[in-house]
Scaffold this motif. Structure first.
Motif, PDB file in Angstrom:
ATOM      1  N   ALA B   8       0.957  -1.091  -0.003  1.00 24.18           N
ATOM      2  CA  ALA B   8      -0.200   0.082   0.034  1.00 24.18           C
ATOM      3  C   ALA B   8       0.868   1.220   0.128  1.00 24.18           C
ATOM      4  CB  ALA B   8      -0.941   0.035   1.324  1.00 24.18           C
ATOM      5  N   GLN B   9       1.908   1.327   0.700  1.00 24.21           N
ATOM      6  CA  GLN B   9       2.867   2.387   0.783  1.00 24.21           C
ATOM      7  C   GLN B   9       3.842   2.691  -0.384  1.00 24.21           C
ATOM      8  OE1 GLN B   9       5.844   2.610   3.916  1.00 24.21           O
ATOM      9  NE2 GLN B   9       4.429   1.981   5.367  1.00 24.21           N
ATOM     10  N   SER B  10       3.575   1.236  -1.395  1.00 24.29           N
ATOM     11  CA  SER B  10       4.438   1.595  -2.630  1.00 24.29           C
ATOM     12  C   SER B  10       3.872   1.948  -3.577  1.00 24.29           C
ATOM     13  CB  SER B  10       5.008   0.270  -2.709  1.00 24.29           C
ATOM     14  OG  SER B  10       5.931  -0.220  -1.636  1.00 24.29           O
ATOM     15  N   ILE B  11       2.455   1.920  -3.744  1.00 26.55           N
ATOM     16  CA  ILE B  11       1.516   2.237  -4.975  1.00 26.55           C
ATOM     17  C   ILE B  11       1.769   3.718  -5.146  1.00 26.55           C
ATOM     18  CG2 ILE B  11      -0.816   2.580  -5.463  1.00 26.55           C
ATOM     19  CD1 ILE B  11       0.199  -0.278  -5.201  1.00 26.55           C
ATOM     20  N   GLY B  12       2.048   4.026  -6.305  1.00 27.17           N
ATOM     21  CA  GLY B  12       2.268   5.490  -7.157  1.00 27.17           C
ATOM     22  C   GLY B  12       3.322   5.276  -8.223  1.00 27.17           C
ATOM     23  N   GLU B  13       3.614   6.765  -8.285  1.00 23.56           N
ATOM     24  CA  GLU B  13       4.579   6.637  -9.461  1.00 23.56           C
ATOM     25  C   GLU B  13       6.042   7.133  -8.750  1.00 23.56           C
ATOM     26  OE1 GLU B  13       1.438   8.510 -12.702  1.00 23.56           O
ATOM     27  OE2 GLU B  13       3.495   9.287 -12.961  1.00 23.56           O
ATOM     28  N   TRP B  14       6.935   6.552  -9.431  1.00 23.46           N
ATOM     29  CA  TRP B  14       8.043   6.836  -8.730  1.00 23.46           C
ATOM     30  C   TRP B  14       9.394   7.025  -9.927  1.00 23.46           C
ATOM     31  CZ3 TRP B  14       8.716   6.087  -3.442  1.00 23.46           C
ATOM     32  CH2 TRP B  14       7.699   5.474  -2.774  1.00 23.46           C
ATOM     33  N   ARG B  15      10.122   8.025  -9.321  1.00 25.92           N
ATOM     34  CA  ARG B  15      11.384   8.399 -10.086  1.00 25.92           C
ATOM     35  C   ARG B  15      12.520   7.528  -9.700  1.00 25.92           C
ATOM     36  NH1 ARG B  15      12.670  14.633 -10.129  1.00 25.92           N
ATOM     37  NH2 ARG B  15      13.206  13.852  -8.172  1.00 25.92           N
ATOM     38  N   SER B  16      13.053   6.801 -10.263  1.00 28.42           N
ATOM     39  CA  SER B  16      14.350   5.961  -9.933  1.00 28.42           C
ATOM     40  C   SER B  16      15.703   6.261 -10.477  1.00 28.42           C
ATOM     41  CB  SER B  16      14.069   4.539 -10.234  1.00 28.42           C
ATOM     42  OG  SER B  16      14.883   3.619 -10.035  1.00 28.42           O
ATOM     43  N   VAL B  31      21.460   4.200 -14.141  1.00 27.20           N
ATOM     44  CA  VAL B  31      20.114   4.402 -15.183  1.00 27.20           C
ATOM     45  C   VAL B  31      18.949   5.076 -14.345  1.00 27.20           C
ATOM     46  CG1 VAL B  31      18.425   2.710 -15.986  1.00 27.20           C
ATOM     47  CG2 VAL B  31      20.494   1.930 -15.602  1.00 27.20           C
ATOM     48  N   THR B  32      18.286   5.999 -14.957  1.00 25.45           N
ATOM     49  CA  THR B  32      17.298   6.679 -14.466  1.00 25.45           C
ATOM     50  C   THR B  32      16.054   6.130 -15.107  1.00 25.45           C
ATOM     51  OG1 THR B  32      17.424   8.392 -16.162  1.00 25.45           O
ATOM     52  CG2 THR B  32      18.507   8.952 -14.010  1.00 25.45           C
ATOM     53  N   SER B  33      15.091   5.978 -14.277  1.00 21.93           N
ATOM     54  CA  SER B  33      13.780   5.402 -14.962  1.00 21.93           C
ATOM     55  C   SER B  33      12.422   5.779 -13.950  1.00 21.93           C
ATOM     56  CB  SER B  33      14.022   3.820 -14.752  1.00 21.93           C
ATOM     57  OG  SER B  33      14.125   3.477 -13.634  1.00 21.93           O
ATOM     58  N   GLN B  34      11.492   5.750 -14.895  1.00 25.20           N
ATOM     59  CA  GLN B  34      10.267   5.847 -14.272  1.00 25.20           C
ATOM     60  C   GLN B  34       9.366   4.659 -13.958  1.00 25.20           C
ATOM     61  OE1 GLN B  34       9.535   9.056 -13.919  1.00 25.20           O
ATOM     62  NE2 GLN B  34      11.427   9.715 -15.159  1.00 25.20           N
ATOM     63  N   LEU B  35       8.963   4.630 -12.694  1.00 29.38           N
ATOM     64  CA  LEU B  35       8.154   3.415 -12.235  1.00 29.38           C
ATOM     65  C   LEU B  35       6.746   3.728 -11.878  1.00 29.38           C
ATOM     66  CD1 LEU B  35      10.834   1.663  -9.417  1.00 29.38           C
ATOM     67  CD2 LEU B  35      10.583   1.346 -11.973  1.00 29.38           C
ATOM     68  N   VAL B  36       5.928   2.678 -12.237  1.00 24.40           N
ATOM     69  CA  VAL B  36       4.483   2.795 -11.617  1.00 24.40           C
ATOM     70  C   VAL B  36       4.148   1.562 -11.030  1.00 24.40           C
ATOM     71  CG1 VAL B  36       2.342   3.310 -12.698  1.00 24.40           C
ATOM     72  CG2 VAL B  36       3.888   4.170 -13.837  1.00 24.40           C
ATOM     73  N   ILE B  37       3.580   1.741  -9.764  1.00 22.38           N
ATOM     74  CA  ILE B  37       3.218   0.415  -9.110  1.00 22.38           C
ATOM     75  C   ILE B  37       1.811   0.792  -8.837  1.00 22.38           C
ATOM     76  CG2 ILE B  37       3.865  -0.788  -6.969  1.00 22.38           C
ATOM     77  CD1 ILE B  37       6.299   0.208  -6.894  1.00 22.38           C
ATOM     78  N   GLU B  38       0.931  -0.228  -9.300  1.00 21.78           N
ATOM     79  CA  GLU B  38      -0.314  -0.439  -9.175  1.00 21.78           C
ATOM     80  C   GLU B  38      -0.960  -1.605  -8.669  1.00 21.78           C
ATOM     81  OE1 GLU B  38      -2.180   0.576 -13.236  1.00 21.78           O
ATOM     82  OE2 GLU B  38      -0.051  -0.224 -13.694  1.00 21.78           O
ATOM     83  N   THR B  39      -2.123  -1.413  -7.915  1.00 24.33           N
ATOM     84  CA  THR B  39      -2.640  -2.629  -7.562  1.00 24.33           C
ATOM     85  C   THR B  39      -3.762  -3.355  -8.709  1.00 24.33           C
ATOM     86  OG1 THR B  39      -4.637  -1.324  -6.902  1.00 24.33           O
ATOM     87  CG2 THR B  39      -3.139  -1.943  -4.958  1.00 24.33           C
ATOM     88  N   LEU B  40      -3.566  -4.683  -8.530  1.00 27.37           N
ATOM     89  CA  LEU B  40      -4.595  -5.380  -9.489  1.00 27.37           C
ATOM     90  C   LEU B  40      -5.591  -6.153  -8.727  1.00 27.37           C
ATOM     91  CD1 LEU B  40      -1.650  -7.107 -11.619  1.00 27.37           C
ATOM     92  CD2 LEU B  40      -3.147  -5.086 -12.033  1.00 27.37           C
ATOM     93  N   SER B  41      -6.677  -6.310  -9.451  1.00 32.29           N
ATOM     94  CA  SER B  41      -7.775  -7.266  -8.741  1.00 32.29           C
ATOM     95  C   SER B  41      -7.324  -8.862  -8.903  1.00 32.29           C
ATOM     96  CB  SER B  41      -9.059  -6.952  -9.836  1.00 32.29           C
ATOM     97  OG  SER B  41      -9.918  -8.179  -9.595  1.00 32.29           O
ATOM     98  N   LYS B  70      10.093   2.214 -17.313  1.00 29.95           N
ATOM     99  CA  LYS B  70      10.577   2.754 -18.552  1.00 29.95           C
ATOM    100  C   LYS B  70      11.844   3.489 -18.060  1.00 29.95           C
ATOM    101  CE  LYS B  70       9.816   5.807 -22.437  1.00 29.95           C
ATOM    102  NZ  LYS B  70       8.840   6.953 -22.907  1.00 29.95           N
ATOM    103  N   ALA B  71      12.994   2.829 -18.712  1.00 28.13           N
ATOM    104  CA  ALA B  71      14.250   3.244 -18.150  1.00 28.13           C
ATOM    105  C   ALA B  71      15.190   3.843 -19.330  1.00 28.13           C
ATOM    106  CB  ALA B  71      15.134   1.894 -17.915  1.00 28.13           C
ATOM    107  N   ASP B  72      15.860   4.804 -19.121  1.00 28.42           N
ATOM    108  CA  ASP B  72      16.954   5.259 -19.822  1.00 28.42           C
ATOM    109  C   ASP B  72      18.426   4.614 -19.472  1.00 28.42           C
ATOM    110  OD1 ASP B  72      16.462   6.928 -21.773  1.00 28.42           O
ATOM    111  OD2 ASP B  72      16.210   8.689 -20.481  1.00 28.42           O
ATOM    112  N   SER B  73      18.943   3.986 -20.189  1.00 31.32           N
ATOM    113  CA  SER B  73      20.244   3.366 -19.606  1.00 31.32           C
ATOM    114  C   SER B  73      21.428   3.948 -20.351  1.00 31.32           C
ATOM    115  CB  SER B  73      20.155   1.893 -20.316  1.00 31.32           C
ATOM    116  OG  SER B  73      21.167   1.076 -19.707  1.00 31.32           O
ATOM    117  N   ASN B  74      22.302   4.281 -19.344  1.00 28.43           N
ATOM    118  CA  ASN B  74      23.579   5.005 -19.909  1.00 28.43           C
ATOM    119  C   ASN B  74      24.829   4.376 -19.455  1.00 28.43           C
ATOM    120  OD1 ASN B  74      24.835   7.074 -20.591  1.00 28.43           O
ATOM    121  ND2 ASN B  74      23.836   8.554 -19.727  1.00 28.43           N
ATOM    122  N   TRP B  75      25.201   3.483 -20.280  1.00 27.15           N
ATOM    123  CA  TRP B  75      26.374   2.757 -19.924  1.00 27.15           C
ATOM    124  C   TRP B  75      27.477   3.273 -19.619  1.00 27.15           C
ATOM    125  CZ3 TRP B  75      26.677  -2.415 -18.502  1.00 27.15           C
ATOM    126  CH2 TRP B  75      25.489  -3.105 -18.822  1.00 27.15           C
TER     127      TRP B  75
END
Lengths: 176, 176
Positions: B8-16, B31-41, B70-75
């Protein structure tokens, strides 16, 4: 786990890879460095000086040690690389088998002597919390294996509301 | 802490911000990326499919969820940057308030479905251990504050003797 065991496991030479994350600016800082962790005698002059200048209610220091490092800094978006080096003396003063105080001759987040609190989590992870004038540093150190240590840190503003920076280091023992 | 509260604390959009350390080669990957954590039925088709294909002795799944990234990888030492994206379904199956199993539609260290064991440490840190065919992944996830999560991982060889890679992610909630 007693602090004595944890320090005994840590003695040696380590090759460290450390990544710092500046959260507000989304900047990475990757640094490789060499660490030497060595035991010191309880009669060592620097240890005695640190104990004198930081009186604590508990007065039974155990296994003082010294960490020396030599780092190659490599800032993102810059070709410049800096070499920094230094050392710091640590004096653990246990209050029980799982927690205590630790005196430190050189702070992590801010310069100068500091007193931090330590405790062990259930997973044999050592946690250190250091309150500085302008910030609070929380470090976690654990052994992934006999020869690999992990170390994470979180630097908060002194009111604990904001998180300025995090970092993570992978330390691999240099076997002779 | 129950897994339900943690999710429940993790639900939401995160910048990683995530740093990977390749220990043998001393290489960093930031790597910087965008995460979305959402509940499912619980009746979600993909959840039901995952449960069907991974029969477990315990059969009371709670709060399934989905992570999309969705990640931007930067080796390091390369100007190329890749964008990768994907998603994974997770189905926790508690065995007690502090541990259980977690089904995962897409593995972390290796592709394909996986079943991992989870447990909470005393510091409200969630630990996940996943055994793959060629490796074992150990992840630790904890909240540094309400809106900042930390996530470390260690990838071992399947005989547990060698450590291939470590990583650390700092995840900051995107507030609307």
């Amino acid at each position: 786990m007693k602090i004595e065991h944890f320090i005994a496991q840590s003695i040696g030479e380590w090759r460290s890879m450390r990544s710092g994350h500046s959260l507000a600016f989304q900047k990475f800082e990757d640094v490789t460095s060499q660490l030497v962790i060595e035991t010191l005698s309880s009669n060592n002059n620097e240890v005695l000086k640190l104990l004198e200048s930081n009186p604590t209610p508990e007065t039974k220091p155990v296994c003082p040690f010294k960490i020396s490092w030599k780092a190659d800094s490599n800032w993102e978006s810059s070709d410049e690389s800096e070499v920094s080096s230094g050392s710091s003396i640590f004096v653990p003063i246990p209050t029980s088998n799982i927690d205590g105080l630790m005196l430190r001759s050189k702070g992590y987040a801010e310069a100068g002597e500091s007193i931090c609190k330590y405790n062990f989590l259930s997973c044999e992870t050592l946690c250190l919390i250091t309150k500085y004038e302008h910030s609070i540093a929380e470090e976690r150190i654990w052994f992934a294996s006999k020869h690999v240590r992990c170390r994470s840190s979180i630097i908060r503003t002194s009111n604990s509301k904001g998180i300025l920076q995090t970092s993570f280091a992978s330390e691999v023992r240099r076997l002779k």
